[in-house]
Design a protein around this motif. Sequence first.
Motif, PDB file in Angstrom:
ATOM      1  N   HIS A  21       0.813  -1.207   0.000  1.00 60.76           N
ATOM      2  CA  HIS A  21       0.000   0.000   0.000  1.00 60.76           C
ATOM      3  C   HIS A  21       0.854   1.267   0.000  1.00 60.76           C
ATOM      4  N   GLU A  32       0.327   3.784  -3.027  1.00 61.08           N
ATOM      5  CA  GLU A  32      -0.986   3.914  -3.614  1.00 61.08           C
ATOM      6  C   GLU A  32      -1.612   5.260  -3.316  1.00 61.08           C
ATOM      7  N   GLU A  65       1.219   0.786   6.595  1.00 56.53           N
ATOM      8  CA  GLU A  65       0.597   1.574   5.545  1.00 56.53           C
ATOM      9  C   GLU A  65       0.874   3.046   5.810  1.00 56.53           C
ATOM     10  N   ASN A 123      -0.931   5.656   5.620  1.00 54.58           N
ATOM     11  CA  ASN A 123      -2.012   6.460   6.194  1.00 54.58           C
ATOM     12  C   ASN A 123      -2.455   5.963   7.566  1.00 54.58           C
ATOM     13  N   THR A 148      -5.057   7.556  -3.149  1.00 58.51           N
ATOM     14  CA  THR A 148      -6.452   7.323  -2.820  1.00 58.51           C
ATOM     15  C   THR A 148      -7.261   8.504  -3.341  1.00 58.51           C
ATOM     16  N   GLY A 149      -8.555   8.468  -3.155  1.00 57.52           N
ATOM     17  CA  GLY A 149      -9.396   9.584  -3.552  1.00 57.52           C
ATOM     18  C   GLY A 149      -9.168  10.819  -2.722  1.00 57.52           C
ATOM     19  N   TYR A 150      -8.502  10.668  -1.585  1.00 57.08           N
ATOM     20  CA  TYR A 150      -8.268  11.806  -0.693  1.00 57.08           C
ATOM     21  C   TYR A 150      -6.802  12.195  -0.605  1.00 57.08           C
ATOM     22  N   LYS A 194      -2.355  11.008  -1.168  1.00 55.01           N
ATOM     23  CA  LYS A 194      -1.315  10.001  -1.365  1.00 55.01           C
ATOM     24  C   LYS A 194      -0.217  10.226  -0.336  1.00 55.01           C
ATOM     25  N   GLU A 196     -14.047   3.147   4.433  1.00 52.97           N
ATOM     26  CA  GLU A 196     -12.782   2.417   4.616  1.00 52.97           C
ATOM     27  C   GLU A 196     -12.501   2.167   6.091  1.00 52.97           C
ATOM     28  N   GLY A 253      -8.751   7.947   6.272  1.00 49.83           N
ATOM     29  CA  GLY A 253      -9.506   7.224   5.255  1.00 49.83           C
ATOM     30  C   GLY A 253     -10.912   7.751   5.107  1.00 49.83           C
ATOM     31  N   THR A 254     -11.645   7.144   4.195  1.00 46.23           N
ATOM     32  CA  THR A 254     -13.056   7.472   4.082  1.00 46.23           C
ATOM     33  C   THR A 254     -13.783   6.784   5.225  1.00 46.23           C
ATOM     34  N   TRP A 310       1.395  13.056   4.601  1.00 39.42           N
ATOM     35  CA  TRP A 310       0.312  12.838   3.645  1.00 39.42           C
ATOM     36  C   TRP A 310       0.071  14.081   2.806  1.00 39.42           C
TER      37      TRP A 310
END
Length: 161
Positions: free
Chosen positions: A33, A36, A115, A117, A38-40, A42, A97, A93-94, A131
């Motif tokens: 991970h 990767e 990870e 996050n 994410t929508g919010y 990296k 998630e 996270g969302t 982040w």
Amino acid sequence: MAFHTIQSALLGLLSTFAISTSALAAGSHAGGHADEATGYGKPGIAAKVDRSIQVDMSDNMRFTPADIAVKRGETVRFVIRNVGRLPHEFSLGTKQELEAHYEQMKKFPGMVHDEPNKISLAPGKQGEIIWQFTNSGAVDFACLHVGHYEAGMKGLVKVAR
């Protein structure tokens, strides 16, 4: 002779499967991970940090601060401190998630995270997450140790345009 060879191969395969599932049951959650997006956002780059924000986690099941404002594109170094006597975790996270991961934590409470996050900290310890917030909106964070999430150990990062 052929039966013995097949039996040996099958036993070897079953042993390999048992070892890999026991590693998962032990709670390791590492696995690719690190880079990767994410929508919010990296994982951020330390040399490109725009600012640092200290977040304390305490045994009253709260984060301080619990509401954080950042700008889209900003790279933040979260300096996370566990000021309590219990282990705590900071997970970005969302909401979906975090809730899904919380269900996993209930099954494997000793889960170890690797990870960008997430960070789990023993009492009195400090760590950091770097982040970059690439999209505007809201990003949740929470402690996903069993019982902590339900007790209200949650927060929100508001990402402005």
